[in-house]
Design a protein around this motif. Structure first.
Motif, mmCIF file in Angstrom:
data_model
loop_
_atom_site.group_PDB
_atom_site.id
_atom_site.type_symbol
_atom_site.label_atom_id
_atom_site.label_comp_id
_atom_site.label_asym_id
_atom_site.label_seq_id
_atom_site.Cartn_x
_atom_site.Cartn_y
_atom_site.Cartn_z
ATOM 1 N N PHE A 46 0.827 -1.206 0.000
ATOM 2 C CA PHE A 46 0.000 0.000 0.000
ATOM 3 C C PHE A 46 0.859 1.253 0.000
ATOM 4 O O PHE A 46 2.012 1.244 0.398
ATOM 5 C CB PHE A 46 -0.949 0.013 1.200
ATOM 6 N N PHE A 47 0.233 2.340 -0.467
ATOM 7 C CA PHE A 47 0.838 3.664 -0.498
ATOM 8 C C PHE A 47 -0.184 4.602 0.125
ATOM 9 O O PHE A 47 -1.342 4.638 -0.303
ATOM 10 C CB PHE A 47 1.084 4.069 -1.953
ATOM 11 N N LEU A 48 0.214 5.343 1.155
ATOM 12 C CA LEU A 48 -0.702 6.266 1.820
ATOM 13 C C LEU A 48 -0.626 7.655 1.203
ATOM 14 O O LEU A 48 0.456 8.151 0.898
ATOM 15 C CB LEU A 48 -0.371 6.356 3.314
ATOM 16 N N GLN A 49 -1.778 8.268 1.010
ATOM 17 C CA GLN A 49 -1.945 9.633 0.486
ATOM 18 C C GLN A 49 -1.105 9.907 -0.768
ATOM 19 O O GLN A 49 -0.420 10.926 -0.856
ATOM 20 C CB GLN A 49 -1.628 10.651 1.576
ATOM 21 N N PRO A 50 -1.167 9.016 -1.750
ATOM 22 C CA PRO A 50 -0.336 9.215 -2.929
ATOM 23 C C PRO A 50 -0.927 10.185 -3.951
ATOM 24 O O PRO A 50 -2.133 10.360 -4.032
ATOM 25 C CB PRO A 50 -0.279 7.817 -3.532
#
Length: 71
Positions: A46-50
Motif C-alpha cells: 500500500f501507499f498512503l496519500q499518494p
C-alpha cells in the motif's frame, strides 16, 4: 525504483518500508507520497496519500490510499 527519505528493506520478507518523500516509478506510472509498504517482487502493498501519474496517458490524480495487488 523506490526513493524515499527513509527506506528499509527486509530481505527474508521481501518487504520495503519507506517514509518521507516516497517516489515509485514502475511501468510508465509514477507514485509519490509520505508512506509506502511494498513486497517488491510481487508488487503487493500500500501507499498512503499518494499522488499518481500515468505518463503515457497524460492522466493522474490523488487518493487517500492505493493498494497494490500484485503483478
Amino acid at each position: 525504483m523506490i526513493r524515499a527519505d527513509r527506506l528499509a528493506y527486509d530481505t527474508p520478507r521481501d518487504l520495503a518500508s519507506a517514509k518521507g518523500h516516497v517516489r515509485v516509478s514502475r511501468d510508465g506510472a509514477v507514485y509519490s507520497g509520505p508512506e509506502l509498504e511494498l513486497r517488491v517482487q510481487r508488487f503487493e502493498g500500500f501507499f498512503l496519500q499518494p499522488e499518481f501519474e500515468f505518463v503515457q496517458l497524460g492522466a493522474g490524480g490523488r487518493a487517500d490510499r492505493i493498494d497494490f495487488l500484485g503483478n
